[in-house]
Enzyme design. Structure first.
Site, PDB file in Angstrom:
ATOM      1  N   GLY A  24       1.166  -1.067  -0.309  1.00  0.00           N
ATOM      2  CA  GLY A  24       0.616   0.251  -0.324  1.00  0.00           C
ATOM      3  C   GLY A  24       0.929   1.285   0.271  1.00  0.00           C
ATOM      4  CE1 TYR A  34      -3.515  -0.059   2.009  1.00  0.00           C
ATOM      5  CE2 TYR A  34      -4.270  -1.231   1.404  1.00  0.00           C
ATOM      6  CZ  TYR A  34      -3.353  -0.595   1.511  1.00  0.00           C
ATOM      7  OH  TYR A  34      -3.422  -0.293  -0.352  1.00  0.00           O
ATOM      8  CE  LYS A 262      -3.696   2.980  -9.222  1.00  0.00           C
ATOM      9  NZ  LYS A 262      -5.049   3.693  -8.425  1.00  0.00           N
ATOM     10  CE  LYS A 264      -0.107   3.497  -5.141  1.00  0.00           C
ATOM     11  NZ  LYS A 264      -1.079   4.769  -4.788  1.00  0.00           N
ATOM     12  CG  ASP A 292      -1.902   6.154  -7.700  1.00  0.00           C
ATOM     13  OD1 ASP A 292      -1.865   7.775  -7.959  1.00  0.00           O
ATOM     14  OD2 ASP A 292      -2.839   5.816  -7.235  1.00  0.00           O
ATOM     15  CD  GLU A 318      -5.214   6.641  -8.906  1.00  0.00           C
ATOM     16  OE1 GLU A 318      -4.732   6.043 -10.315  1.00  0.00           O
ATOM     17  OE2 GLU A 318      -5.066   6.154  -8.269  1.00  0.00           O
ATOM     18  CD  GLU A 347      -5.927   7.443  -4.669  1.00  0.00           C
ATOM     19  OE1 GLU A 347      -5.938   7.168  -4.608  1.00  0.00           O
ATOM     20  OE2 GLU A 347      -5.230   7.635  -2.864  1.00  0.00           O
ATOM     21  CG  ASP A 370     -12.738   5.951  -1.696  1.00  0.00           C
ATOM     22  OD1 ASP A 370     -11.548   6.046  -1.205  1.00  0.00           O
ATOM     23  OD2 ASP A 370     -13.003   6.088  -0.485  1.00  0.00           O
ATOM     24  CG  HIS A 397      -9.126   4.493  -4.075  1.00  0.00           C
ATOM     25  ND1 HIS A 397      -9.178   5.207  -2.995  1.00  0.00           N
ATOM     26  CD2 HIS A 397      -8.172   4.464  -4.549  1.00  0.00           C
ATOM     27  CE1 HIS A 397      -8.269   4.725  -2.607  1.00  0.00           C
ATOM     28  NE2 HIS A 397      -7.345   4.140  -3.119  1.00  0.00           N
ATOM     29  CB  ALA A 398     -11.092  -0.332  -5.176  1.00  0.00           C
ATOM     30  CD  GLU A 428      -7.248   0.364  -6.953  1.00  0.00           C
ATOM     31  OE1 GLU A 428      -7.872   1.864  -6.578  1.00  0.00           O
ATOM     32  OE2 GLU A 428      -5.849   0.714  -6.564  1.00  0.00           O
TER      33      GLU A 428
HETATM   34  C1  LIG Z   1      -2.147   4.413   1.177  1.00  0.00           C
HETATM   35  C2  LIG Z   1      -2.688   3.366  -0.135  1.00  0.00           C
HETATM   36  O1  LIG Z   1      -2.415   2.859  -0.798  1.00  0.00           O
HETATM   37  C3  LIG Z   1      -3.129   3.792  -1.639  1.00  0.00           C
HETATM   38  O2  LIG Z   1      -1.682   4.545  -2.082  1.00  0.00           O
HETATM   39  C4  LIG Z   1      -3.782   3.994  -2.045  1.00  0.00           C
HETATM   40  O3  LIG Z   1      -5.257   4.030  -1.755  1.00  0.00           O
HETATM   41  C5  LIG Z   1      -3.749   4.368  -3.870  1.00  0.00           C
HETATM   42  O4  LIG Z   1      -3.966   5.417  -4.159  1.00  0.00           O
HETATM   43  C6  LIG Z   1      -4.382   3.170  -5.164  1.00  0.00           C
HETATM   44  O5  LIG Z   1      -4.703   4.489  -6.288  1.00  0.00           O
HETATM   45  O6  LIG Z   1      -4.115   2.225  -4.440  1.00  0.00           O
HETATM   46 MG   LIG Z   2      -4.252   6.240  -6.224  1.00  0.00          MG
END
Ligand SMILES: C[C@H](O)[C@@H](O)[C@@H](O)[C@H](O)C(=O)O
Ligand SMILES: [Mg+2]
Length: 485
Positions: A24, A34, A262, A264, A292, A318, A347, A370, A397-398, A428
């Site tokens: 995450g 989480y 996706k 990061k 993202d 994103e 999100e 979201d 977003h998920a 997602e």
């Molecule tokens: C902190 C979280 O994992 C985010 O990085 C997550 O929600 C992310 O932006 C996403 O698009 O899934």
């Molecule tokens: Mg995101």
């Protein structure tokens, strides 16, 4: 038939130590645990049915949300469920317009996350009493009833009650076929769980190889890069978005081997270049890659950085900048037009007003609802309808705990009753923590299969809640002394 008076509301702070494995992690949230503020409401009805709702948080913030839920509880306690759902707009407004709590919102931040947790529990209770999953409850609901759940305050300049009704009435056409299609094929998903920023290159490679093997395949449509480019161009030429639908199926390739991943980005350009190269090499040139940045950049920085990453052909970037910067998003969007990169965000968009303005400013090409950031189903309905009006695809977003469970209901409803389209749309999926839910999501052939159990899929296993409750659950009792040392 809905029944019972709400007799009890409890809220617990449930946290999973995901940061230990780098799960995450992104450019701004480097150590996310989480977590969820987990709300359970009970009634005095004899059926013993409980409504369970969550809002997603990242560890420390959870205790603050728990306080806010408790502060809102008096609006729910001793209310008849029949009265709540009979005037859901009024009830939504009561929660969001509390004369004192509204000062620490309004309709944003902690108090709005808490509102979402409470309302998610109400929707779960309602759907369970009706014996239907939430998506089906919504699909079967009369358009007038659906509209009566929405608070149109602040959005009537773009979406009136009449507009909403018209959209929903049009959505009735072909509804049965689309429902059948969903039940047979599911709703297309993409995965984020291979490429969190906390993962080493080796882990990234391993997870990506595994995901390819598992078949993160595009079954029905692929995002047309050429069309995206034309869409941007039309926006530049100030053509009406509606006069230039950017998702004509005629131009869509139907390659069934196309994948959706996706990655990061945003913390370090050299790292991004290396990681994107690894993924592109693994998935090949044609498959879909999203990026993202989780709000890491200033506006010019976003443009500059993405110009460098453009060679990896991302479908979208994103959250390139602050979620509040509507005009900034519009500027970035314009600048990335010639590169064929769309802007996705949502999100961390607090409420329907921000989405309204993003749509008005042509600041996004993919809208990410979201299920916990907005005021539950009620506010999400208004955003789905605005997106339909502006012809902008919704790609929820998920990434979080429970978000996949929740948002699948909204997007399946959206397809069946609102958008009637899968073009340019994908939901997602992250492969974390589903085992803690009583009715976890089911993914088949890279698609969300519509849940069949009654409710909003938010009920957690009691054993999991006990173990992960903060700070006295077994998991945290073991971890906390170690973390304190
Ligand atoms: C902190 C979280 O994992 C985010 O990085 C997550 O929600 C992310 O932006 C996403 O698009 O899934
Ligand atoms: Mg995101």
């Amino acid at each position: 038939m809905v029944r019972g008076r709400i007799s009890r509301l409890s809220v617990r702070d449930v946290r999973f130590p995901t940061s230990l494995g780098g799960h995450g992690a992104d450019a701004m949230h480097t150590d996310p645990d989480y977590s969820a503020a987990y709300v359970v409401i009970e009634t005095d009805a004899e059926d013993g049915i409980k409504g369970c709702g969550i809002t997603f948080t990242l560890g420390k913030g959870t205790e603050v949300v728990v306080c806010a839920v408790n502060a809102l509880a008096h609006h729910v306690l001793n209310k008849d469920l029949k009265d709540i759902v009979g005037d859901f707009r009024g009830f939504y407004r009561q929660l969001t317009s509390d004369g004192q709590l509204r000062w620490i919102g309004p309709e944003k931040g902690v108090v709005h996350l808490a509102t979402a947790a409470v309302l998610n529990a109400v929707w779960d209770l309602w759907a369970k009493q009706e014996g239907k999953p939430v998506w089906k409850l919504l699909v079967d609901m009369d358009p007038r009833m659906l509209v009566s759940c929405i608070d149109f305050r602040y959005i009537t300049d773009v979406l009136t009650e009449e507009d909403a009704l018209e959209i929903l009435q049009k959505g009735q056409i072909g509804k049965k076929e689309r429902e059948k299609q969903m039940l047979a094929q599911g709703y297309p998903a993409y995965t984020t769980s291979c490429a969190w920023l906390g993962y080493s290159d080796d882990t990234l490679k391993q997870l990506c190889a595994q995901a390819l093997k598992d078949g993160w395949t595009s079954q029905r449509s692929q995002f047309p890069r050429a069309r995206l480019f034309l869409f941007h161009l039309s926006a530049l030429l100030s053509l009406q978005a509606t006069s230039f639908p950017h998702c004509s199926s005629a131009l869509l390739p139907s390659d069934s081997r196309l994948c959706r991943f996706k990655v990061k980005v945003g913390a370090d350009l050299q790292d991004d270049m290396r990681r994107c190269q690894i993924i592109r090499d693994m998935i090949g040139p044609e498959k879909t890659l999203m990026m993202d940045a989780n709000q890491r950049w200033d506006v010019p920085e976003a443009v500059e950085w993405m110009s460098k990453l453009a060679k990896f052909k991302p479908l979208w970037i994103e959250e390139p900048t602050s979620p509040d910067d509507i005009l900034g998003h519009a500027t970035i969007s314009k600048a990335l037009v010639p590169l064929g990169i769309g802007i996705a965000t949502g999100e961390q968009c607090h409420n329907r007003v921000i989405f309204k303005q993003l749509l008005q400013a042509k600041a996004l090409q993919f809208l990410q609802i979201d299920s916990c950031r907005l005021g539950s189903v009620n506010e999400n309905l208004s955003v789905l309808l605005m997106a339909k009006k502006f012809e902008i695809p919704v790609c929820p977003h998920a990434g979080g705990v429970g978000l996949c469970e929740l948002v699948q209901h909204l997007i399946i409803f959206d397809y069946i009753s609102v958008s009637a389209s899968l073009e340019n749309r994908v939901c997602e999926y992250v492969d974390h923590l589903h085992e803690h839910f009583k009715y976890p999501v089911m993914i088949q052939r890279a698609s969300y299969m519509p849940p069949k159990d009654p409710g909003y899929s938010t009920e957690m296993k009691e054993e999991s809640v006990k173990k992960h409750q903060y700070p006295d659950g077994e998991v945290w009792k073991k971890l906390l002394p170690a973390q304190e040392n």
